[in-house]
Motif scaffolding. Sequence first.
Motif, short mmCIF file in Angstrom:
data_model
loop_
_atom_site.label_atom_id
_atom_site.label_comp_id
_atom_site.label_asym_id
_atom_site.label_seq_id
_atom_site.Cartn_x
_atom_site.Cartn_y
_atom_site.Cartn_z
N ARG A 366 61.29 18.79 52.59
CA ARG A 366 61.23 19.28 51.03
C ARG A 366 60.26 18.30 50.37
N THR A 367 60.61 16.99 50.48
CA THR A 367 59.72 16.08 49.72
C THR A 367 58.27 16.08 50.22
N GLY A 368 58.23 16.22 51.51
CA GLY A 368 56.89 16.28 52.22
C GLY A 368 56.28 17.41 51.53
N ILE A 369 56.69 18.56 51.75
CA ILE A 369 55.92 19.83 51.23
C ILE A 369 55.59 20.01 49.74
N ILE A 370 56.68 19.51 49.06
CA ILE A 370 56.42 19.46 47.69
C ILE A 370 55.22 18.61 47.14
N GLY A 371 55.13 17.35 47.96
CA GLY A 371 53.87 16.41 47.74
C GLY A 371 52.74 16.93 48.12
N ALA A 372 52.67 17.75 49.31
CA ALA A 372 51.57 18.23 49.72
C ALA A 372 51.06 19.34 48.70
N ILE A 373 51.76 20.06 48.39
CA ILE A 373 51.28 21.31 47.28
C ILE A 373 50.69 20.49 46.14
N TYR A 374 51.62 19.57 45.58
CA TYR A 374 51.18 18.98 44.29
C TYR A 374 49.79 18.46 44.62
N LEU A 378 45.92 19.76 42.77
CA LEU A 378 44.78 18.98 41.76
C LEU A 378 43.50 19.13 42.33
N VAL A 379 43.30 19.72 43.46
CA VAL A 379 41.67 19.67 43.96
C VAL A 379 41.49 21.09 44.68
N ILE A 380 42.18 22.10 44.31
CA ILE A 380 41.62 23.52 44.69
C ILE A 380 40.62 23.83 43.71
N THR A 381 39.72 24.94 44.14
CA THR A 381 38.74 25.21 43.38
C THR A 381 39.45 26.22 42.67
N ASN A 382 38.53 26.71 41.41
CA ASN A 382 39.20 27.69 40.39
C ASN A 382 39.30 29.04 41.03
N GLU A 383 38.46 29.35 41.96
CA GLU A 383 38.67 30.73 42.52
C GLU A 383 39.95 30.70 43.29
N ALA A 384 40.11 29.52 43.99
CA ALA A 384 41.58 29.54 44.88
C ALA A 384 42.75 29.57 43.62
N LYS A 385 42.45 29.00 42.45
CA LYS A 385 43.65 28.92 41.93
C LYS A 385 43.79 30.31 41.02
N ARG A 386 42.71 31.06 40.96
CA ARG A 386 43.05 32.54 40.50
C ARG A 386 43.99 33.49 41.43
N SER A 387 43.61 32.80 42.88
CA SER A 387 44.35 33.76 43.79
C SER A 387 45.93 33.42 43.75
N SER A 388 46.42 32.33 43.25
CA SER A 388 47.77 32.28 43.28
C SER A 388 47.91 31.47 41.85
N THR A 389 48.85 32.43 41.33
CA THR A 389 49.04 31.88 39.91
C THR A 389 50.00 30.98 39.80
N VAL A 390 50.50 30.43 38.45
CA VAL A 390 51.22 29.25 38.41
C VAL A 390 52.65 29.63 38.97
N GLY A 391 52.87 30.63 38.90
CA GLY A 391 54.24 31.16 38.93
C GLY A 391 54.42 31.06 40.62
N GLU A 392 53.30 31.76 41.34
CA GLU A 392 53.82 31.75 42.81
C GLU A 392 53.58 30.34 43.24
N VAL A 393 52.91 29.45 42.60
CA VAL A 393 52.78 28.11 43.52
C VAL A 393 54.03 27.56 43.12
N VAL A 394 54.64 27.72 41.77
CA VAL A 394 56.01 27.06 41.67
C VAL A 394 57.08 27.60 42.47
N ASN A 395 57.15 28.88 43.03
CA ASN A 395 57.71 29.45 43.93
C ASN A 395 57.44 28.84 45.27
N LEU A 396 56.36 28.51 45.63
CA LEU A 396 56.25 27.66 46.82
C LEU A 396 57.03 26.53 46.93
N MET A 397 56.87 25.80 45.73
CA MET A 397 57.65 24.60 45.77
C MET A 397 59.23 24.53 45.82
#
Length: 1490
Positions: A366-374, A378-397
């Motif tokens: 869990r530590t590893g996955i959360i760290g990797a996602i975080y 910080l470095v994904i493009t804006n287009e990628a950011k649009r494809s996954s909303t904040v809610g979805e990424v928080v759900n990933l975590m």
Amino acid sequence: MLVLLFSQDSNFTKHTNLPDLPACFQLSVLPWAPCIFLWLTSPFYILYLKMNNRGYIMMSILNRIKTVLGLILWIVCWTDLFSSFHEMSQNQFKPPVYFVTPLVLGMTMLLATFLIQYERLKGVQSSGVLFIFWTISVLFAIVPFRSKIMNASQAEVSNDRLRFTTFYIYFGLTLLQLILSCFNEKPPHFSSVVTDPNVCPETTAGFISKMTFWWFTSMAIKGYKSPLENKDLWSLNKQDSSELVVPNLLNEWEMEKSKAQSVSPEEEEVLLSKRKEARQPSFLRALLRAFGPYFLIGSAFKLLQDLITFVNPQLLRMLINFTKQSQAPLWWGYSLAFLMFGASLLQTLILHQHFQYCFVTGMRLRTGIIGAIYRKSLVITNEAKRSSTVGEVVNLMSVDAQRFMDLTTFLNMLWSAPLQIVLALFFLWQNLGASVLAGVAVMVLLIPFNAFIAMKTRTYQVEQMKYKDERIKQMNEILNGIKVLKLYAWETSFQEKILQIRQKELNVLRKTAYLSALSTMAWISAPFLVALTTFAVFVTVREENVLDAEKAFVSLSLFNILRFPLNMLPQVISSIVQASVSLKRIQDFLSHDELDPESVDRRNNTSVIVKSLINVMVPQGSLLAVVGHVGCGKTSLVCALLGEMEKLEGQISIRGSVAYVPQQAWIQNATVRDNILFGRPYVEQKYRCVLEACALTPDLEVLPGGDQTEIGEKGINLSGGQRQRVSLARALYSEADVYLLDDPLSAVDAHVAKHIFDNVIGPEGALKGKTRILVTHGISFLPQVDNILVMVDGRVSEMGSYQDLLKQNGAFAEFLRNYSLEDIIEDDEIIVLLVDKDIHSFNNHTDMVDNEPVVNEARRQFMRQMSIMSNDPENPKKMSRRRRCSERKHPESPTEKKELKVEKLIQAETTETGRVKLKVYWEYAKAVGPLLSLFICFLYGCQSATSIGANFWLSEWTNDALQNGTQHRASTRVGVYAALGLSQGTLRVSVNQPNTLTLMLKAARATHLHMLHAVLRAPQAFFEATPSGRILNRFSKDVDTIDSVIPDSIDIWMRTFWSTVNVLIACSALTPEFLVVTVPLMLLYCCVQRFYVATSRQLKRLESVSRSPIYSHFSETITGTSVIRAYGRNTAFVLLSDMKVDENQKSYYPGIVSNRWLGVRIEFIGNCIVLFAALFAVIGKEKLSPGLVGLSVSYALQVTMSLNWMVRMTSDLESNIVAVERVKEYSETVTEAPWIVKDKQPPPDWPPKGNVEFIDYSVRYREGLDLVLRNISLEVKGGEKIGIVGRTGAGKSSMTLCLFRLLEAADGEIVIDEVKISEIGLHDLRSKLTIIPQEPVLFSGTLRMNLDPFEKYSDEEVWKVLELSHLKKFVSNQASKLELECSEGGENLSVGQRQLVCLARALLRKTRILVLDEATAAVDLETDNLIQSTIRTQFEDCTVFTIAHRLNTIMDYTRVLVLDKGKIAEFDTPANLLAQKGIFYGMAKDAGLV
């Protein structure tokens, strides 16, 4: 081995009251066993020590003694060897064993002594290998020890005095070594133990302590005495911390990615022909390589445990045999009982070691996955950011990382379950022969059934996740735009939307519950059906086949062993299925495109930009202004410079570091000072200069804690202008080389904008000599910039200096002519006065803190921008903007001046302490239905009774065999047995259906509905004091717990509770003496449970409270990624996130250990029950038939599992029911006034005229604070246009909030067209007023939904307002027209366009009263003019209140209201006010209007 010997020499060993082993065996096998163990394990152990060096330990007395004893042992063993040689030389023949054994033993003792020293050098404080070695040595030496004494008493000692003596010395020394190996060495040098004040005792714990988890006891006791707090928790072990785990995983992932990219050309061709895409890097492989090796240690333990599991059924067979033989010696029975106890005990210890390894792996995952996602986010493009909303990424975590964590616990079952099944079948075959195949057939038939259910469950799971994501995303938006929802009275529409999604979610849950009912029935009935078919076939196939006790109960205990892997396999498979969905989601996210760090070249000397046919060059140290209409690409230009846009062609280069001020200020949830310093060191002098230049000094004077004031999430308790200035101060403090300022002046008042331009941005400001690119809508500053860039539709239309562009007479000149330039005064000595009747010095203004705490809880102790007072304290009359900051004397810092007690704005999340109150269970039972709850309990009881019945019947059946050796009534026996067993399955389904389905879902629906309703009804203050992450956490994690976890917990708890009761009833009924033991055992059980539940519950609470900061921080980061990247603060934020994750794991780790601690202790109690059941069976063997002995012992063997699960489930239920407690807490938040008051509803056409009257009106933000508006009395006729002005903090916004009753009156009344607004419902009031708020808020959904969520208006009306709000062209150019999808927060529209959408909303509602709150701050002048003219024409007959930033917009209003300190200072027509030369005149002069 023992069995072999007994058969060889059974008269000497078994059939005697003084058993003994043959001398040869005593001399060979017994001493060799420990030696073989040590020689086999040493190579691996030495390798392990070599790889894990912990630093050396100083030589201690303990260590010296152990070494000396080891050497003495070696000498003792070899004394025997030399004595044998001596005897040989005397021609006395000795068998080889007399040479081999002492030689082997001596060598082994040398090896042990070497290990003692090697461990010391490698920092091992307590050795497991040696402890086991000494234990085996002592145990195996006990037999010769006893034999030698027996022989000595028969006076045979004279033969061999020397060996007799050496053996006893040997025995004494090994015993001493065993005792010494229980003690610990000191910790190694330079270890964390020495430096860390709160180190985890596990690091220094001894081997026994680690095996029994004794080291945890101190926390269990502490937790029992008083609720645990954060400071009681131990530090995280180094190897579990983010600092080691995350880089490890990321390295593996990088390797995996580089492998995927480096496919050889030949392979590539093959791949291309097969499928078009390149090979995907596999995140699974990375995980396996990072965490696999540690996990395998756990798997080894599991293998051992599986093998030991099958010892007990064999011992049970011997025990039943023993009860059949009347002349068997009693010691044999007792030995069997103790052997059973020993086997169970060993199994317990090994099983929990396995679990410990698995859980720690899960935690690291869990530590590893959360760290990797975080790090990725910080470095994904804006287009990628649009494809996954904040809610979805928080759900990933939260959800997906959690799934992995849960899976690791059971993953070993994948191979362990088949192994157990094979072994069980092998033993069953031995027992019952070919009849077992019938049972196997039943199992095989159940597999596709379970597989089908697992498949369906998977599809439902995906569907449910989809709805959950959607619901959380919607909820997130509601929370972000809650103020707008309240002002527009749109809560019901959005509540409906959420409830529709929720209904779909519940429908899926209902289907899942049907499936789980079926699968549970299959599980529960599986072992029974297998037993039934096997027994039935066995009895009917051949007449001679007799089902006696031994066959029946040994088979039954094997079937019980079978039950676990059979139950677990489908669960593991479905877990793996879920995890594979999660894996794919995580892998997709981690494979998103990243921003290209090379897209901006940072080496060149000038700032050169090339962007889709744009050529711009900004010389070093110059100031470039970028102007243009709304949506023409100004912000995109700035983003391109930051490297945030995808570069299609051309090049961008920037020299030096960058500071960036975004259009919408990004503020962290931290103190004002931290926001400005942004991780740079604090330099008093520089910091004061920055505050001064950004006009923040006066604001800090009025903030309750000066610059130590905590700012709420998203800067909620600062006004828009203050946020923008803090953001600017951050840029100024960073001392970068290039400044990118995206319209920073729009959110502040005109005079403040001037001050900031002069002191910061302009040619004489603090930034002169730096390269500045300023996007602006304010034309007054253009003459002072070096170059102007005019943008039209994403291209550069013109560029040059102000004079050049005027001469060119192009678009820009035209644009300027419309905005009469002659008004712009360029006077060096602009007077910035606090125009009061006399000039106040600064300090008079501090009393305004009390008068105007701002809009809500969060803004409670705050002022809006005190920006007006931005002049020089020593020289209030005149201030030359050319004076450099450094020349000034600095007033003492506000913080030193008054050490204020800062009241934290965002209170820490409350954690309940102590026992979960019964009220909470009652709340849940009420939601389910009290009578039905009782009925369910009764059904569980019945199910339990049938299972007891079936087993007693079986015991009777086996006794038939004793009476006549054959079975006459086989068919009756089989029939009744089948009926009892099947009724159990049927009851199960009849319990599970009503239970999980209707009732639990009813509870889930009710709790969510109440919470949603309460949250939407909560007053604005609630949202400002509560971070949205915290509310979201309740809506995601806690609602999920109520949906799916609690029903399962209750179900398992009921089952285990009844099965424990069964065992105790059965054993006590058969051997009443058992009751004597039951009482103390149960007391011990309650004691352990009390300790455990108290500690574990509090740990769970601490864990869930420390979880939300991870997500809050994460969503904060995601919204500010561009700022974080621009300032190069990635690393600092990554560290902060890691720290929050570690903080969370710090409370999670003791939580898992507490389960192990409990498991070992509870299973020990269970093992005692087995021991006593067996002992009493041995004692009462005369009275008991073998059938009943079998029944009672096989029941006792099951009890360990039940007891363990029961405590675990009690605790789980307590921890999970906390979710009900937390949801209930939010369901009981204080609500605002009712939305509709039935008997006071105003007529539908109200207000007909739009007259507004304030009668002696006063208001305060909260009880106990001073008034913000005092005794305001004024009357506004329908159709009047009123401008509201005043210094920051004069109460302008408060007036509008009072109209909407976001603030309730402290005194007085507001009357609109003869109706007192305090008497009608909030929705009746708010739906009849219109506001265009300061910050445009859009919701994700179609544009039409954003304009008209209730669908009251026709498409024609909607198009008409779009035309009036100048959006028609933009919308009709879109393919989907009105159905244009707005992304989360309206991100795909520019800020100006969003503002126009808000205007369109106002036009669509077209009420009699319109409020404009600084609405035109984010648009360029031209659009602003369009808006103003639209408002003048469309709202001609309406009453308009405007809070003005730009005074020119209200110069033609009917009257202007000037507020000062919450009172009316002036109220008259603009012309009269200018003539009076009062406050208004001063403000107009500042703005250059007079």
